[in-house]
Design an enzyme around this catalytic site. Sequence first.
Site, PDB file in Angstrom:
ATOM      1  N   LEU A 107       0.749  -1.215  -0.018  1.00 43.51           N
ATOM      2  CA  LEU A 107      -0.177  -0.070   0.017  1.00 43.51           C
ATOM      3  C   LEU A 107       0.725   1.338  -0.116  1.00 43.51           C
ATOM      4  CD1 LEU A 107      -2.858   1.128   0.213  1.00 43.51           C
ATOM      5  CD2 LEU A 107      -2.504   1.213   2.854  1.00 43.51           C
ATOM      6  N   PHE A 108       0.481   2.237  -0.760  1.00 47.84           N
ATOM      7  CA  PHE A 108       1.114   3.324  -0.661  1.00 47.84           C
ATOM      8  C   PHE A 108       0.325   4.524  -0.280  1.00 47.84           C
ATOM      9  CE2 PHE A 108       3.143   0.824  -3.714  1.00 47.84           C
ATOM     10  CZ  PHE A 108       4.706   1.196  -3.570  1.00 47.84           C
ATOM     11  N   ASP A 172       2.300  -0.334 -11.931  1.00 44.76           N
ATOM     12  CA  ASP A 172       1.382  -0.366 -13.107  1.00 44.76           C
ATOM     13  C   ASP A 172       2.263  -0.969 -14.505  1.00 44.76           C
ATOM     14  OD1 ASP A 172      -0.975   0.369 -12.032  1.00 44.76           O
ATOM     15  OD2 ASP A 172      -1.081   2.268 -13.115  1.00 44.76           O
TER      16      ASP A 172
END
Length: 549
Positions: A107-108, A172
């Site tokens: 998680l960012f 991504d």
Amino acid sequence: MYMEISSASDDSIAYVETDPSGRYGRFREVLGKGAMKTVYKAFDQVLGMEVAWNQVKLNEVFRSPEPLQRLYSEVHLLKNLNHESIIRYCTSWIDVNRRTFNFITELFTSGTLREYRRKYQKVDIRAIKSWARQILNGLAYLHGHDPPVIHRDLKCDNIFVNGHLGQVKIGDLGLAAILRGSQNAHSVIGTPEFMAPELYEEDYNELVDIYSFGMCVLEMLTGEYPYSECTNPAQIYKKVTSGKLPDSFHLIQHTEAQRFVGKCLETVSRRLPAKELLADPFLAATDERDLAPLFRLPQQLAIQNLAANGTVVEHLPSTTDPTRTTDMSITGKMNSEDHTIFLQVQILDGDGHMRNIQFPFNILSDTPLEVALEMVKELEITDWDPLEIAAMIENEISLLVPNWRANDSSIRHESFGHEDDEDNGDTEGRTRLFSSASSSHDSPVAVRENNDDSSNDVIPDMDDGNRSSNRLLNSSTYHYSPAIDDDQNQQQRRRVRLQQKMRSLVDTRTQVLHRSLMELINKRRGRGFDPNTNELQPQPSSTDFIRRC
């Protein structure tokens, strides 16, 4: 099988769904949404940490084969990549009932780099350098992978940030391509503003990522999207293929930064690969703290806390360097008779082989950083930073001698009682004996006598022709952080050293008084007293220990 420990609370947030193992629970909170997938906040019950739950509706994917191929490419790549600058993959599965494909990543907390940069308008050039270096390290890893990996859609929207740690990672990878052998990629794909000219020619290699990286740095510096002056993709295409740079390129006020961006946007024949760009002067720190990765601080604290209990460090994926291949623990022990401190280092490699190394530590003459640098060189440690090892050593010494941290300037130790570097002639080198249980011989490790380090100068001055030539710890050992040797910086370092020496005078006298007190106590107890000379024998140093051996 996971055992769940729950507590009743009205404030608890219920899971919308869990993964098949029950380890991960998804919340309703949406972190981001794209054309193909939705990212939710989730919780890892085993590690007790929040994660990102990526969910793709299979009905949408199966409408055409291309999205399915992109999805497979991203998950397949993430499963096989392991680098601190690449988003970390945890697990994936298909939910047949909900007809969704799910995969868990780290998680960012601060979203994408583009959102983060637009949120914070005033950013120092040192922060830009830190972000750029992290991204470039990730690209160097991708391009050096076997076979090489091209991201093909690198942009600030695909770089994610943990703002409280100063950490950025590449994500991504749905459009990434794997180059087999020496073949080039042959499909036009990506975001027009970040696409290299050769991409339109359908014959390119990993250097297209360097071009995109240059556009990312341009956006970091100016806060503007590249080619924002264009109103449609056709205008962008015309500018890119004709070699015209975005208008925002000329808004860069920092000369070195503009030169660096221009280097990244060169024609493919003149464009440098990631590994060579990492050596560019723009990314070199003028201060060793400029590019200090802030995200490593929690790692050091965690290592210190574990080492303090004599526990072998476990490398949890959330806090440690994923490329590390060994576990290390450091424990200290004090001899109650002569107050000599011995440190024991245990190093466990991936094959289960354990090395035990013991050596003395003199709190009046040794420093954690010096010892750590010796260890890295003599024990050929390649996956641990000397500062991490120094932090572990400092923690152990502080546990054994609580007042030592106050009487010593921590890792940046200053010794009072010698002249400045430029006035120093030949100095005697101390040696330390590292004894390893896994080897049949002992390795003497030389240490420089001069502990005169400043916060900006950790590279010893090797210009002195009188310096001993038989020291094993030479200048190359210290090149883990660059420095600039111009006259202005040298004068500044001398001023800093003088100030630190003056501040350490009181602490040094405290050390002397403490040592005198211990000698008096030992004398009354009959320890260390020589009846032939009627004098008290001094506390043995590292050199004395080696001579006795």
